[in-house]
Design a protein around this motif. Structure first.
Motif, PDB file in Angstrom:
ATOM      1  N   PRO A 134       0.812  -1.219   0.000  1.00 56.80           N
ATOM      2  CA  PRO A 134       0.000   0.000   0.000  1.00 56.80           C
ATOM      3  C   PRO A 134       0.843   1.267   0.000  1.00 56.80           C
ATOM      4  O   PRO A 134       2.043   1.254   0.268  1.00 56.80           O
ATOM      5  CB  PRO A 134      -0.808  -0.117   1.303  1.00 56.80           C
ATOM      6  N   GLY A 135       0.169   2.388  -0.261  1.00 52.54           N
ATOM      7  CA  GLY A 135       0.825   3.676  -0.279  1.00 52.54           C
ATOM      8  C   GLY A 135       1.715   3.832  -1.496  1.00 52.54           C
ATOM      9  O   GLY A 135       1.673   3.042  -2.440  1.00 52.54           O
ATOM     10  N   ARG A 136       2.576   4.864  -1.444  1.00 54.86           N
ATOM     11  CA  ARG A 136       3.436   5.112  -2.592  1.00 54.86           C
ATOM     12  C   ARG A 136       4.533   6.111  -2.222  1.00 54.86           C
ATOM     13  O   ARG A 136       4.502   6.727  -1.145  1.00 54.86           O
ATOM     14  CB  ARG A 136       2.623   5.689  -3.750  1.00 54.86           C
ATOM     15  N   PHE A 137       5.488   6.257  -3.123  1.00 57.15           N
ATOM     16  CA  PHE A 137       6.453   7.345  -3.103  1.00 57.15           C
ATOM     17  C   PHE A 137       6.149   8.249  -4.293  1.00 57.15           C
ATOM     18  O   PHE A 137       5.813   7.762  -5.376  1.00 57.15           O
ATOM     19  CB  PHE A 137       7.878   6.823  -3.235  1.00 57.15           C
ATOM     20  N   ILE A 138       6.291   9.549  -4.086  1.00 57.35           N
ATOM     21  CA  ILE A 138       6.180  10.477  -5.198  1.00 57.35           C
ATOM     22  C   ILE A 138       7.462  11.300  -5.279  1.00 57.35           C
ATOM     23  O   ILE A 138       8.192  11.437  -4.291  1.00 57.35           O
ATOM     24  CB  ILE A 138       4.951  11.402  -5.068  1.00 57.35           C
ATOM     25  N   VAL A 139       7.744  11.804  -6.476  1.00 58.91           N
ATOM     26  CA  VAL A 139       8.881  12.702  -6.672  1.00 58.91           C
ATOM     27  C   VAL A 139       8.336  14.112  -6.711  1.00 58.91           C
ATOM     28  O   VAL A 139       7.483  14.449  -7.537  1.00 58.91           O
ATOM     29  CB  VAL A 139       9.638  12.373  -7.972  1.00 58.91           C
ATOM     30  N   GLN A 140       8.845  14.953  -5.794  1.00 55.29           N
ATOM     31  CA  GLN A 140       8.352  16.320  -5.653  1.00 55.29           C
ATOM     32  C   GLN A 140       9.540  17.249  -5.456  1.00 55.29           C
ATOM     33  O   GLN A 140      10.295  17.099  -4.488  1.00 55.29           O
ATOM     34  CB  GLN A 140       7.391  16.401  -4.463  1.00 55.29           C
ATOM     35  N   ASP A 141       9.725  18.179  -6.366  1.00 51.48           N
ATOM     36  CA  ASP A 141      10.819  19.154  -6.274  1.00 51.48           C
ATOM     37  C   ASP A 141      12.177  18.474  -6.127  1.00 51.48           C
ATOM     38  O   ASP A 141      13.036  18.908  -5.355  1.00 51.48           O
ATOM     39  CB  ASP A 141      10.593  20.117  -5.103  1.00 51.48           C
ATOM     40  N   GLY A 142      12.357  17.368  -6.855  1.00 48.94           N
ATOM     41  CA  GLY A 142      13.621  16.657  -6.831  1.00 48.94           C
ATOM     42  C   GLY A 142      13.815  15.738  -5.650  1.00 48.94           C
ATOM     43  O   GLY A 142      14.898  15.159  -5.481  1.00 48.94           O
ATOM     44  N   LEU A 143      12.787  15.572  -4.813  1.00 47.29           N
ATOM     45  CA  LEU A 143      12.867  14.740  -3.610  1.00 47.29           C
ATOM     46  C   LEU A 143      11.892  13.579  -3.705  1.00 47.29           C
ATOM     47  O   LEU A 143      10.856  13.664  -4.356  1.00 47.29           O
ATOM     48  CB  LEU A 143      12.526  15.565  -2.364  1.00 47.29           C
ATOM     49  N   LEU A 144      12.234  12.488  -3.035  1.00 50.85           N
ATOM     50  CA  LEU A 144      11.291  11.395  -2.824  1.00 50.85           C
ATOM     51  C   LEU A 144      10.493  11.672  -1.561  1.00 50.85           C
ATOM     52  O   LEU A 144      11.065  12.043  -0.527  1.00 50.85           O
ATOM     53  CB  LEU A 144      12.037  10.068  -2.650  1.00 50.85           C
ATOM     54  N   LYS A 145       9.169  11.486  -1.627  1.00 51.23           N
ATOM     55  CA  LYS A 145       8.314  11.704  -0.460  1.00 51.23           C
ATOM     56  C   LYS A 145       7.413  10.501  -0.247  1.00 51.23           C
ATOM     57  O   LYS A 145       6.796   9.999  -1.187  1.00 51.23           O
ATOM     58  CB  LYS A 145       7.464  12.964  -0.637  1.00 51.23           C
TER      59      LYS A 145
END
Length: 224
Positions: free
Chosen positions: A52-63
């Motif tokens: 479940p859930g996920r990682f996203i790429v935001q402003d060059g970062l993994l979140k």
């Protein structure tokens, strides 16, 4: 090296070499002598989510978002290397971890917990579950985590059966397979006990609660 390869930029040639050394069987990632990024800062190329859930790429970062799941690196097993992870916590409830020594490609998030090691990321009071320990296996030698919202650098050295973890330059874990560890509490969801492999896949945990950010995941092979 052919003339065609000579005309390519160095970073492109290095990438091609790395790709040629990876196969479906999952080789060890020891192709280069210098530190190289596993997260490119743009997308999840080379990574895959399970659970479940996920990682996203935001402003060059993994979140991290939601969970409990894991983002694992698909391009080969890691051995004889130092894995560097630069991260920050957002609140006291922020929770994550770096999985190492995962013996086979994971299809769900519990196999890595029970057959690999989780290097904990979280500002918890228990010395067996704070940042830099092998979760519930080892007791922290120190607790050098930085204040909330600041970036931390964690180096995880995998050298055969030996694992060393430093956080912000301070050793937190020094463990060799076969050393005594606490028993698993009956009925708990703590990881199963038992030896782990000398090499394996790696992954990053996303866990319910506040977000954890990563700005670097990189690899440095050990000197022979």
């Amino acid at each position: 090296m052919s003339l065609r390869f000579r005309q390519l930029p160095v970073y492109v040639v290095q990438g091609l070499v790395a790709l040629l050394l990876c196969s479906a069987g999952g080789p060890s990632l020891l192709a280069q002598n210098s530190r190289r990024p596993l997260f490119n800062g743009r997308n999840l190329d080379g990574w895959q989510q399970v659970g479940p859930g996920r990682f996203i790429v935001q402003d060059g970062l993994l979140k991290t978002e939601g969970g409990m799941g894991m983002l694992w690196y698909t391009r080969g097993k890691i051995s004889k290397a130092t894995l560097r992870v630069v991260f920050k916590l957002t609140t006291k409830e922020a929770d994550s971890g770096v999985f190492i020594r995962i013996p086979e490609k994971p299809s769900e998030p519990w196999m890595p917990i029970n057959r690999g090691y989780e290097v904990e990321i979280g500002d918890w009071p228990d010395d067996y579950s704070c940042t830099g320990v092998l979760y519930t296996f080892t007791k922290a030698l120190a607790r050098p985590i930085k204040p909330m919202g600041e970036w931390n650098t964690m180096d995880i050295t995998i050298d055969g059966p030996h694992t060393v973890v430093t956080l912000n330059g301070v050793k937190v874990t020094d463990f060799t397979e076969g050393q005594p560890v606490p028993d698993k509490h009956p009925g708990s969801i703590d990881p199963d006990r038992g030896p782990r492999q000398d090499s394996g896949y790696i992954g990053l945990q996303n866990h319910p609660g506040s977000e954890v950010y990563f700005r670097e995941v990189s690899l440095q092979p050990l000197s022979k």
